[in-house]
Enzyme design. Structure first.
Site, PDB file in Angstrom:
ATOM      1  N   LEU A 108       0.876  -1.061   0.048  1.00 32.02           N
ATOM      2  CA  LEU A 108      -0.113  -0.074   0.147  1.00 32.02           C
ATOM      3  C   LEU A 108       0.972   1.118   0.002  1.00 32.02           C
ATOM      4  CD1 LEU A 108      -2.712  -0.915   2.464  1.00 32.02           C
ATOM      5  CD2 LEU A 108      -2.646  -1.383   0.080  1.00 32.02           C
ATOM      6  N   GLY A 153       0.703  -5.371   1.039  1.00 33.27           N
ATOM      7  CA  GLY A 153      -0.328  -5.422  -0.227  1.00 33.27           C
ATOM      8  C   GLY A 153       0.347  -6.190  -1.236  1.00 33.27           C
ATOM      9  N   ASN A 177       3.396  -7.646   6.711  1.00 30.14           N
ATOM     10  CA  ASN A 177       4.281  -7.096   7.843  1.00 30.14           C
ATOM     11  C   ASN A 177       3.722  -5.682   8.396  1.00 30.14           C
ATOM     12  OD1 ASN A 177       4.809  -5.538   5.531  1.00 30.14           O
ATOM     13  ND2 ASN A 177       6.805  -5.140   6.114  1.00 30.14           N
TER      14      ASN A 177
END
Length: 302
Positions: A108, A153, A177
């Site tokens: 992301l 992501g 993570n």
């Protein structure tokens, strides 16, 4: 989103006009044999699709340098590219890979979640949901060819695929993570991981924010095959042939049977998930944590 043939939500409901450019702006090459979308390469600024109509497959390359961060633009363009392939009956499978050396996707885009207003956070999270739904429930055979790091992501996208091939390089780590950044992976991230590697392994990996090197990723079941870097693409193509040997209707119905309950749960709770994300990401403590992390990244680049 295609949970079943009769439950498709139009991807363009969340798309902006800038997300799809007409004609020459798409970076197309000369037409190849065949018709429809598969007759030529197509794509946009951040996703390049290289179709092989004769084989019934396409290679989708992420190209949002330097690290293929999942910006709102990339999310949108990837959904449109996938939708175009799904709507063209020429194609039965797609390989998802990267055009950026050393990275599959860094996950992301933190700049989309830091220093913005709640309306933007909601729009961004809806786009993340949309990509997950599109990938996770696709009727296509999806294989990820991972030749670089794939945290957060990036790992989620790979988990949505039917099969994952990872390069045998210690830098090619993969995992969810989020906790290392002070962020909590939402329930559908968790569900996708649990469906892949089991409850206990997921619980440990999510709490510790583990990034698995290739051998460990293979051992835990996060990826299906680890091969030399120069064999990732050819292995993905070989595996694709095995999957496409199965009659589509049987494979698709089986995939839906396995995945539909997980996807349906997000669809049912989609609005509340967006509200929870906006509320969480808007907290001062979370914003400060993200700002500190982004500052560290800037210092490393400097």
């Amino acid at each position: 989103m295609a949970l079943t043939a009769g439950m498709r939500l139009p991807a363009r409901a969340l798309l902006r006009a800038w997300a799809w450019l007409p004609g020459a702006a798409l970076g197309r090459t000369e037409p190849a044999a065949g018709g429809g979308v598969g007759a030529r390469r197509f794509g946009n600024q951040r996703v390049l699709v290289e179709p092989d109509p004769a084989a019934g497959i396409a290679v989708m390359k992420l190209r949002n340098p330097p690290v293929n961060s999942l910006s709102l633009e990339l999310l949108t363009e990837l959904v449109i590219s996938l939708e175009k392939l799904e709507n063209d009956k020429t194609f039965r499978g797609a390989i998802l890979t990267s055009d950026c050396p050393g990275v599959f996707s860094a996950g992301l885009d933190l700049t989309e979640m830091c220093g913005r207003n709640p309306a933007h956070y909601a729009e961004y999270w809806k786009a993340v949901q949309e990509l997950w739904l599109r990938l996770y429930t696709s009727n296509l055979v999806l294989i990820s060819a991972i030749s670089g790091a794939s945290p957060a992501g990036g790992c989620l996208m790979a988990l949505c695929c039917d099969y994952r091939v990872l390069a045998d390089n210690p830098k090619c780590v993969i995992g969810l993570n989020e906790t290392l950044l002070g962020i909590v992976a939402p329930f559908w991230f968790k569900d996708t991981l649990v469906n892949t590697i089991g409850h206990r392994a997921s619980e440990r990996a999510l709490q510790l924010g583990l990034l698995f090197p290739p051998a460990e990723a293979l051992q835990v079941g996060l990826v299906d095959k680890v091969v030399p870097e120069d064999k990732v693409q050819s292995t993905a193509l070989s595996v694709m042939a095995q999957w496409m040997a199965i009659p589509d209707h049987a494979r698709q119905l089986t995939k839906s049977m396995m995945r539909k309950p997980t996807a349906d749960y997000l669809v049912k709770h989609r609005d509340s998930d967006i509200k929870n994300f906006v509320s969480f990401i808007s907290r001062d403590s979370i914003q400060k944590s993200l700002q500190m992390y982004l500052e560290k990244l800037k210092q490393k680049k400097g």
